[in-house]
Scaffold this active site. Sequence first.
Site, PDB file in Angstrom:
ATOM      1  N   ARG A   1      28.002  42.489 -75.949  1.00  0.00           N
ATOM      2  CA  ARG A   1      26.653  42.694 -75.416  1.00  0.00           C
ATOM      3  C   ARG A   1      26.388  41.716 -74.273  1.00  0.00           C
ATOM      4  O   ARG A   1      25.390  41.820 -73.593  1.00  0.00           O
ATOM      5  CB  ARG A   1      25.609  42.388 -76.481  1.00  0.00           C
ATOM      6  CG  ARG A   1      25.288  43.467 -77.511  1.00  0.00           C
ATOM      7  CD  ARG A   1      24.605  44.674 -76.959  1.00  0.00           C
ATOM      8  NE  ARG A   1      23.458  45.157 -77.665  1.00  0.00           N
ATOM      9  CZ  ARG A   1      23.464  45.996 -78.701  1.00  0.00           C
ATOM     10  NH1 ARG A   1      24.597  46.407 -79.213  1.00  0.00           N
ATOM     11  NH2 ARG A   1      22.339  46.420 -79.226  1.00  0.00           N
TER      12      ARG A   1
ATOM     13  N   ARG B   1      13.746  59.446 -82.499  1.00  0.00           N
ATOM     14  CA  ARG B   1      14.910  59.296 -83.372  1.00  0.00           C
ATOM     15  C   ARG B   1      14.429  59.015 -84.792  1.00  0.00           C
ATOM     16  O   ARG B   1      13.497  58.251 -85.013  1.00  0.00           O
ATOM     17  CB  ARG B   1      15.773  58.142 -82.861  1.00  0.00           C
ATOM     18  CG  ARG B   1      16.993  57.864 -83.717  1.00  0.00           C
ATOM     19  CD  ARG B   1      18.066  57.166 -82.936  1.00  0.00           C
ATOM     20  NE  ARG B   1      17.830  55.744 -82.758  1.00  0.00           N
ATOM     21  CZ  ARG B   1      18.731  54.909 -82.240  1.00  0.00           C
ATOM     22  NH1 ARG B   1      19.907  55.376 -81.843  1.00  0.00           N
ATOM     23  NH2 ARG B   1      18.472  53.629 -82.096  1.00  0.00           N
TER      24      ARG B   1
ATOM     25  N   ARG C   1      13.546  53.673 -87.253  1.00  0.00           N
ATOM     26  CA  ARG C   1      14.105  52.321 -87.272  1.00  0.00           C
ATOM     27  C   ARG C   1      13.054  51.377 -86.717  1.00  0.00           C
ATOM     28  O   ARG C   1      12.411  51.688 -85.722  1.00  0.00           O
ATOM     29  CB  ARG C   1      15.336  52.283 -86.351  1.00  0.00           C
ATOM     30  CG  ARG C   1      16.644  52.237 -87.099  1.00  0.00           C
ATOM     31  CD  ARG C   1      17.805  52.438 -86.189  1.00  0.00           C
ATOM     32  NE  ARG C   1      17.982  51.370 -85.198  1.00  0.00           N
ATOM     33  CZ  ARG C   1      19.041  51.279 -84.401  1.00  0.00           C
ATOM     34  NH1 ARG C   1      20.000  52.162 -84.489  1.00  0.00           N
ATOM     35  NH2 ARG C   1      19.137  50.305 -83.529  1.00  0.00           N
TER      36      ARG C   1
HETATM   37  P1  AMP Z   1      22.478  48.666 -81.957  1.00  0.00           P
HETATM   38  O1  AMP Z   1      22.499  49.542 -83.163  1.00  0.00           O
HETATM   39  O2  AMP Z   1      23.832  48.507 -81.317  1.00  0.00           O
HETATM   40  O3  AMP Z   1      21.412  49.055 -80.959  1.00  0.00           O
HETATM   41  O4  AMP Z   1      22.107  47.185 -82.473  1.00  0.00           O
HETATM   42  C1  AMP Z   1      20.886  46.934 -83.137  1.00  0.00           C
HETATM   43  C2  AMP Z   1      20.548  45.464 -83.010  1.00  0.00           C
HETATM   44  O5  AMP Z   1      21.574  44.676 -83.612  1.00  0.00           O
HETATM   45  C3  AMP Z   1      20.434  44.926 -81.597  1.00  0.00           C
HETATM   46  O6  AMP Z   1      19.158  45.149 -81.016  1.00  0.00           O
HETATM   47  C4  AMP Z   1      20.720  43.444 -81.798  1.00  0.00           C
HETATM   48  O7  AMP Z   1      19.602  42.780 -82.359  1.00  0.00           O
HETATM   49  C5  AMP Z   1      21.802  43.479 -82.881  1.00  0.00           C
HETATM   50  N1  AMP Z   1      23.164  43.532 -82.309  1.00  0.00           N
HETATM   51  C6  AMP Z   1      24.082  44.532 -82.431  1.00  0.00           C
HETATM   52  N2  AMP Z   1      25.213  44.224 -81.807  1.00  0.00           N
HETATM   53  C7  AMP Z   1      25.027  42.997 -81.259  1.00  0.00           C
HETATM   54  C8  AMP Z   1      25.834  42.125 -80.459  1.00  0.00           C
HETATM   55  N3  AMP Z   1      27.084  42.459 -80.087  1.00  0.00           N
HETATM   56  N4  AMP Z   1      25.305  40.936 -80.086  1.00  0.00           N
HETATM   57  C9  AMP Z   1      24.057  40.554 -80.443  1.00  0.00           C
HETATM   58  N5  AMP Z   1      23.241  41.341 -81.183  1.00  0.00           N
HETATM   59  C10 AMP Z   1      23.709  42.541 -81.591  1.00  0.00           C
END
Ligand code: AMP
Length: 212
Positions: free
Chosen positions: A88, A123, A156
């Site tokens: 990220r 969603r 969510r």
């Molecule tokens: P996502 O489902 O990929 O949108 O992730 C949901 C949340 O998880 C994000 O908004 C972050 O708070 C956290 N998250 C997921 N992957 C990462 C990552 N690689 N680095 C930091 N936070 C993460």
Amino acid sequence: MRLILLGAPGAGKGTQSKFISAKYGIPTLSTGDMLRAAVKNETEVGKKAKYYMDAGLLVPDDVIMGIISERLKEPDCADGYILDGIPRTVVQAEELEKMGVDIDCAIDIEVSDETIINRLSKRRICGNCGTIFHIDHNPSTKGDICDKCGAKLTIRKDDEPETVKIRLKTYHEQSEPLIDYYAKKGKLVVIDTVKGIDETKQQILKALEGLE
Ligand code: AMP
């Protein structure tokens, strides 16, 4: 095959990674899914991550690198994997390289902020099995009940409009520089999604055939 999916939250990384996983027989490693499971199970990682996730902020790197390095040691990763939601930040990309992760390709799924806001507000996710629906394009046949397992569908917490705005800001500031990072390494493929899911899929397939 070792791939990274880049793109804003709600760009469709999860949808696309499912079909790539099925076609190439490699797992998708989604840090978002791992963190949501940890929060649900109230593990130490889950307790640390919840605050950041609910606020639409990035979870600290040490927590993330810890969970991904454990996951990469599992035997199903031996022949390749798709990284969804990680890296990220450029720091995370560099950390992955230090861990020996050498990717073949970073696929950037480009979607406008306007589309993302519309998509995420509609969603719905099953609180039990995690199946994702969209009220217009992919609704459950049973309204707000999951048609796979019968549990109630929810929004969510981080898909609430105010949190989505923060997530998009976080994406533009912290994750977008990765596009340039992988372009400079000659590993970037940009996928244009304006023509819909199927056309997006075709573009990805074409890019992956070039790697085989
Ligand atoms: P996502 O489902 O990929 O949108 O992730 C949901 C949340 O998880 C994000 O908004 C972050 O708070 C956290 N998250 C997921 N992957 C990462 C990552 N690689 N680095 C930091 N936070 C993460």
